[in-house]
Design an enzyme around this catalytic site. Structure first.
Site, mmCIF file in Angstrom:
data_model
loop_
_atom_site.group_PDB
_atom_site.id
_atom_site.type_symbol
_atom_site.label_atom_id
_atom_site.label_comp_id
_atom_site.label_asym_id
_atom_site.label_seq_id
_atom_site.Cartn_x
_atom_site.Cartn_y
_atom_site.Cartn_z
ATOM 1 N N ASP A 117 -28.591 28.518 -13.408
ATOM 2 C CA ASP A 117 -29.903 28.812 -13.998
ATOM 3 C C ASP A 117 -29.766 30.051 -14.864
ATOM 4 O O ASP A 117 -29.756 31.170 -14.376
ATOM 5 C CB ASP A 117 -30.940 29.029 -12.900
ATOM 6 C CG ASP A 117 -32.331 29.301 -13.457
ATOM 7 O OD1 ASP A 117 -32.566 29.012 -14.644
ATOM 8 O OD2 ASP A 117 -33.185 29.816 -12.705
ATOM 9 N N GLU A 118 -29.600 29.816 -16.166
ATOM 10 C CA GLU A 118 -29.382 30.909 -17.126
ATOM 11 C C GLU A 118 -28.253 31.844 -16.685
ATOM 12 O O GLU A 118 -28.428 33.062 -16.591
ATOM 13 C CB GLU A 118 -30.666 31.714 -17.334
ATOM 14 C CG GLU A 118 -31.799 30.938 -17.975
ATOM 15 C CD GLU A 118 -32.958 31.840 -18.391
ATOM 16 O OE1 GLU A 118 -33.155 32.906 -17.770
ATOM 17 O OE2 GLU A 118 -33.645 31.495 -19.368
ATOM 18 N N PRO A 119 -27.063 31.314 -16.401
ATOM 19 C CA PRO A 119 -25.970 32.172 -15.921
ATOM 20 C C PRO A 119 -25.489 33.181 -16.953
ATOM 21 O O PRO A 119 -24.790 34.126 -16.594
ATOM 22 C CB PRO A 119 -24.864 31.163 -15.582
ATOM 23 C CG PRO A 119 -25.148 29.979 -16.449
ATOM 24 C CD PRO A 119 -26.639 29.900 -16.519
ATOM 25 N N ASN A 200 -33.262 27.811 -23.313
ATOM 26 C CA ASN A 200 -34.606 28.284 -22.993
ATOM 27 C C ASN A 200 -35.072 29.188 -24.126
ATOM 28 O O ASN A 200 -34.401 30.176 -24.458
ATOM 29 C CB ASN A 200 -34.613 29.041 -21.667
ATOM 30 C CG ASN A 200 -34.165 28.171 -20.508
ATOM 31 O OD1 ASN A 200 -34.163 26.943 -20.609
ATOM 32 N ND2 ASN A 200 -33.795 28.794 -19.406
#
Length: 481
Positions: A117-119, A200
């Site tokens: 998740d959005e690393p 995103n």
């Protein structure tokens, strides 16, 4: 014979075009103390004709509810699992078996697996960089063994801060220097498996963080002053960000890669300009823009292949380290009531509220004005460190509550999160339980949902929410949060 086949061919072509235009889904987060039952959420999704959801994990109850629903699902692998999945193929096989295989057999339509998740988000530094691509490769190997490789694709959600342009010109877009090497490996992996690039995009953050982005420009308003990049003219923040990414992908050698918007939305509370009216304007502008199929300056007539709105519901347990608005991104309130009307253009002209919602009793906890209130602010600060007082912050819907009304709000928030237990409205004798709704104007004193799924956090650790005690005390005393 050809004439007989022509109508069918036209229908197929039109269905493909329509699917691309209508590919709008929602993010379904679960960081809530009292979530709606998954079965009721699926009813809401169907009633509002929302056919795609993106999850952040593989919650078994949610996936079971989505099975045989004809809703396309994106499941998520948390960042905390990347290291083990990278180092152990056995772990990858186990993950696929436990989290995919049985749901496919029950009729689930799992479309994507979001690895991390959005690393690449700057807040994490480089801690996940060494594990992202390796984890994806091991999961891909496990999918192949499970004969699922042709049914589900792997993606990695990329945060909006992973690409940038110092000049503000989209044509100069590039990936951050520290992520270049990992992104290059990721792009090769995605290209090999014909997976899209998940990104995103947040016009709200662009507006907050960039003095050159006006509110009108972020909200798709025609009155916004356009931004020029050579002979290209940009009329909204979304196109500006999108083309910055297109340039970054092109510079990396992947100018034709499909793009999916993994998260995009506008918050409705907890900050200045985070309002339902602004959110409605933004969402209408976004949906109209997507359905126009105009694309952007660098990709004319090529809109994102899919777009996932952020998010489905407000979540009172989300971290507010970046702002109190973080708990208010929902199209719907925590109890499934639409905040505004929006035509997603997917066969339903409006969002449909959750039906037959079960609440706790109509009771609230307020401050007892007959007591000595000299210690009330400290007690409210203590309550807010565990409960959700984000709407009391400057610009929030309850910011204008005068003292001690804001104290009552803090007390009630704690009381509701703790299932209206009598001892959770004590506060050293300062709390009082009432059956008279203390809501004022647009400031809603909530009654929580009655649910066995509640996950109340008892901790008083203020730093967990990214708030300092000094901030809480100042806002409470000053008439806000």
């Amino acid at each position: 014979m050809a004439c007989n086949k022509l109508p069918l061919i036209l229908v197929l072509l039109l269905s493909i075009i329509w699917a691309r235009v209508e590919a709008i889904g929602v993010n379904w987060g679960t960081a809530a103390s009292h979530p709606l039952p998954p079965s009721k959420v699926v009813e809401l999704l169907k009633a509002s004709n929302i056919s795609k959801v993106k999850l952040f994990d593989t919650n078994s109850e949610i996936l079971e509810s989505l099975s045989a629903s004809n809703i396309d699902v994106t499941v998520g692998i948390p960042n905390s699992m990347l290291r083990s999945l990278n180092s152990s193929l056995k772990s990858a096989h186990s993950w696929v078996h436990d989290n995919l295989t049985r749901y496919f057999s029950n009729g689930a339509r799992i479309q994507y697996i979001a690895v991390g998740d959005e690393p690449f988000n700057q807040i994490y530094g480089e801690q996940f960089f060494p594990f992202v691509v390796g984890a994806a490769e091991n999961i891909q190997t496990a999918l192949t063994k499970a004969k699922l490789a042709g049914r589900v694709k792997l993606v990695v959600p990329c945060s909006f801060d992973a690409f940038q342009t110092e000049s503000g010109l989209p044509s100069k877009g590039h990936f951050r220097a520290d992520v270049n090497r990992t992104i290059a490996e990721l792009l090769k992996f995605l290209s090999k498996h014909q997976s899209p690039f998940f990104v995103n995009i947040s016009p709200f953050f662009s507006y907050r963080n960039n003095k050159n982005i006006s509110l009108d420009f972020a909200l798709f308003k025609e009155t916004a002053r356009p931004h020029n990049d050579s002979r290209r003219t940009y009329k909204n923040s979304f196109d500006l960000s999108y083309d910055t990414l297109v340039s970054a992908l092109s510079s990396a050698g992947f100018d034709k890669m499909d793009i999916v918007i993994g998260q995009i939305g506008w918050p409705t509370d907890g900050s200045a300009n985070a309002t339902s009216s602004n959110a409605q304007v933004f969402m209408k502008g976004l949906v109209d823009h997507l359905h126009s199929r105009a694309g952007t300056q660098l990709r004319p007539k090529e809109p994102p292949t899919e777009t996932f709105i952020y998010s489905l519901f407000d979540e009172d347990h989300r971290s507010i380290a970046s702002g109190n608005f973080e708990r208010h991104w929902g199209l719907f309130t925590f109890d499934g009531q639409a905040k505004y009307q929006l035509d997603l253009g997917q066969g339903s002209r409006k969002l449909v509220n959750a039906q037959n919602v079960h609440y706790l009793s109509s009771k609230w906890c307020v401050v007892n004005n007959n007591q000595n209130l000299s210690n009330a602010t400290a007690r409210a600060s203590e309550a807010c460190s565990s409960a959700d007082c984000s709407v009391l912050s400057p610009g929030g819907s309850c910011f204008n509550l005068s003292w001690p009304g804001n104290i009552s709000y803090a007390f009630n928030s704690y009381y509701q999160q703790h299932d209206q237990r009598a001892d959770s409205c004590d506060f050293g004798g300062l709390g009082l339980i009432t059956t008279v709704d203390p809501s004022v104007g647009t400031c809603r004193f909530i009654v929580q949902l009655s649910t066995s799924n509640s996950a109340v956090h008892q901790s008083f650790t203020i730093s967990h929410w990214g708030i300092t005690a000094a901030t809480i005390l100042l806002w409470l005393v000053g008439g806000g949060f």
